[in-house]
Scaffold this motif. Sequence first.
Motif, PDB file in Angstrom:
ATOM      1  N   UNK A 104       2.747 -23.762  15.145  1.00  0.00           N
ATOM      2  CA  UNK A 104       1.982 -22.705  14.494  1.00  0.00           C
ATOM      3  C   UNK A 104       0.498 -23.068  14.424  1.00  0.00           C
ATOM      4  N   UNK A 105       0.215 -24.344  14.119  1.00  0.00           N
ATOM      5  CA  UNK A 105      -1.181 -24.773  14.041  1.00  0.00           C
ATOM      6  C   UNK A 105      -1.868 -24.642  15.397  1.00  0.00           C
ATOM      7  N   UNK A 106      -1.167 -25.030  16.456  1.00  0.00           N
ATOM      8  CA  UNK A 106      -1.735 -24.906  17.796  1.00  0.00           C
ATOM      9  C   UNK A 106      -1.978 -23.442  18.161  1.00  0.00           C
ATOM     10  N   UNK A 107      -1.016 -22.597  17.856  1.00  0.00           N
ATOM     11  CA  UNK A 107      -1.158 -21.174  18.146  1.00  0.00           C
ATOM     12  C   UNK A 107      -2.349 -20.582  17.403  1.00  0.00           C
ATOM     13  N   UNK A 108      -2.504 -20.944  16.128  1.00  0.00           N
ATOM     14  CA  UNK A 108      -3.631 -20.447  15.349  1.00  0.00           C
ATOM     15  C   UNK A 108      -4.960 -20.922  15.903  1.00  0.00           C
ATOM     16  N   UNK A 109      -5.010 -22.189  16.352  1.00  0.00           N
ATOM     17  CA  UNK A 109      -6.249 -22.722  16.910  1.00  0.00           C
ATOM     18  C   UNK A 109      -6.640 -21.989  18.188  1.00  0.00           C
ATOM     19  N   UNK A 144     -10.228 -17.886  20.756  1.00  0.00           N
ATOM     20  CA  UNK A 144     -10.353 -16.648  21.526  1.00  0.00           C
ATOM     21  C   UNK A 144     -11.001 -15.539  20.690  1.00  0.00           C
ATOM     22  N   UNK A 145     -11.685 -15.961  19.625  1.00  0.00           N
ATOM     23  CA  UNK A 145     -12.503 -15.068  18.796  1.00  0.00           C
ATOM     24  C   UNK A 145     -11.669 -14.062  17.990  1.00  0.00           C
ATOM     25  N   UNK A 146     -10.429 -14.412  17.685  1.00  0.00           N
ATOM     26  CA  UNK A 146      -9.640 -13.573  16.780  1.00  0.00           C
ATOM     27  C   UNK A 146     -10.067 -13.924  15.357  1.00  0.00           C
ATOM     28  N   UNK A 147     -10.357 -12.925  14.513  1.00  0.00           N
ATOM     29  CA  UNK A 147     -10.802 -13.196  13.135  1.00  0.00           C
ATOM     30  C   UNK A 147      -9.787 -14.028  12.362  1.00  0.00           C
ATOM     31  N   UNK A 148     -10.297 -14.844  11.427  1.00  0.00           N
ATOM     32  CA  UNK A 148      -9.428 -15.737  10.660  1.00  0.00           C
ATOM     33  C   UNK A 148      -8.370 -14.977   9.876  1.00  0.00           C
ATOM     34  N   UNK A 149      -8.757 -13.849   9.249  1.00  0.00           N
ATOM     35  CA  UNK A 149      -7.776 -13.122   8.454  1.00  0.00           C
ATOM     36  C   UNK A 149      -6.665 -12.556   9.334  1.00  0.00           C
ATOM     37  N   UNK A 150      -7.003 -12.173  10.564  1.00  0.00           N
ATOM     38  CA  UNK A 150      -5.971 -11.671  11.474  1.00  0.00           C
ATOM     39  C   UNK A 150      -5.065 -12.804  11.952  1.00  0.00           C
ATOM     40  N   UNK A 151      -5.655 -13.988  12.188  1.00  0.00           N
ATOM     41  CA  UNK A 151      -4.838 -15.147  12.568  1.00  0.00           C
ATOM     42  C   UNK A 151      -3.842 -15.473  11.461  1.00  0.00           C
ATOM     43  N   UNK A 152      -4.336 -15.471  10.224  1.00  0.00           N
ATOM     44  CA  UNK A 152      -3.450 -15.747   9.092  1.00  0.00           C
ATOM     45  C   UNK A 152      -2.324 -14.735   9.016  1.00  0.00           C
TER      46      UNK A 152
END
Length: 609
Positions: free
Chosen positions: A528-533, A538-546
């Motif tokens: 999950x950590x790797x996927x989030x990184x 790739x410029x996906x906003x942090x709130x969307x990543x969460x």
Amino acid sequence: MAENHGIDLVQLVALLGAGVLAVPLFRRLGLGSVLAYFAAGIAIGPFGLRLISDPQTILHTAELGVIMLLFVIGLEMQPSRLWNLRREIFGLGVAQVVTCGLLLTGAGMLAGLSAPVAFIAGMGFVLSSTAVVMQMLDERGDTSTQQGQKAVSILLLEDLAIVPLLAIVAVIAPTAADDGEPRWVAIAIALAAIAGLVAAGRWLLNPMFRILAQSHAREVMTAAALLVVLGAALLMQVGGLSMAMGAFLAGVLLSESSFRHQLEADIEPFRGILLGIFFIAIGMSLDLAVVAQDWLLIAAAVVAFTLVKSFGIFAIAWLSGSSWREALDRVTLFAQGGEFAFVLYAAALAGGIFSAHVNAIFTATVIVSMALTPIIAILVRRAMPSPAATQSMDGVEPASALSGDILMIGFGRFSHIACQGLLARGFNLTIIENDVEMIQAASTFGFKIYYGEGSRLDILHASGAATARAIIVCVDNTNGSATRIARMVRREFPLARLYVRAYDRGHALDLIQAGVDYQIRETFESALALSGAVLRDLDVPDDEVTELMADVRRRDEERFELQLAASDVTAGNNLILGNAPKPTPLTTPKRPSQVIGEVPATATVSGES
């Protein structure tokens, strides 16, 4: 008062009382439970206190324990796994049986026995005790190891061998009666019995258990489990085959069923009690009058047969590529006779091959050898150097009389990180590991790790498991080792919180069934950590990543719960990653402590966890 039949209440109390008193005493002395049961049987039997006068009645009933033991072994043997062991079963097993049989037959003929008597006596001694060997493997935690699997394979072949041996007795017996039934009819009945059992296991058992599970009646599921075991044994007996092999085959057919864990849990209490009573009945069957009268002959037979069989076992093990240590360990397991010898000798007595006196002598020989096996095994294991003795033990201290708040079993890339927060908080942490090189390498970074095999109960006691508030299992699940340790810890140390590193989803399901308090798949958080990184790069906003990661967790939890339901596991009694309350925290007063090793400054998820 109504007439008593079979075992009355006094006999039942004597049986249970003898076992309850003897086993803890012998286990405390380090002698094992098998020898305790033998001694208890001798004490209360017709040649001891005479609390029970007819051990044969009890022995026939307690043989169900051996049948249930093989059913449980079958549940652990998926067809693919059994196929992978085909070389050990039909290669190693046949080689050991044939070699030891020829050697023992020759030894008997040299001692002056006729060829038929020497052959039957020797082949009976070849058939090692499934009950004794499996009990010793289980107590040592070696059932699922590579050597343990080889031992199980040999036992399976020996159990199969009783069928042709009984046929040979029927052919060579001077008083064998011809019932007029062609041989092909008996073979056809046996094949039909096997085919019927396979068909029932493939198409009937799973639907039956699914219907019964919907009734939510636990006692019905238990009764169904007993029905399957005893029904399979009966079907094989009707077909002229081994009842134990019928139970084993039924277990194999159910090994991939979603009800496998439930069946094993239902059968386990009956198996344990009946197997203990079986050993007690064997002890009661030892005719001390015959032993006293012919003790020199029996002692000579025990020594001669054991030495000759040991030579054959060691030779086959050595030629098959085992080390001298492994070969010697196999000798200590298999050098005795077994319960199938009683069946073979009884058939020889009925057929006129054995006289009553010869039967009593060889039966006593087998029983004495079974009773001596646990003692010999203990002496040999204590005399042999530890596996680590061939390596430099500089800086390595064995686990002995340790204590601490937390016991960690296994030290590697996972536990190296997992232990650091515990050390930083000031907990008294005990770590054991069986890899000497790992211990020595870790010591250069300041870690204090003790040498010990976490799958052995005595090592766990020496490591302070009995007083630990939490036990963490971080070993690789090679051959099911982590699951086996988890089950042992949950059974022997129920008061300790149990946390286990899971290899994958299937392993996590097994751990929940074993009753762990917490399990985590070793790659889940890091993935999950790797996927989030990647998403953030790739410029996906942090709130969307969460939000995306939360959705992944939710869907994973839903799939996990569905698999738990399919496995008939009650999820509410176990911790499922992400949707259950956190374990009760271990608290200790804060105090300064030096964290050994590198501790990350922030609470981030390591890629190795």
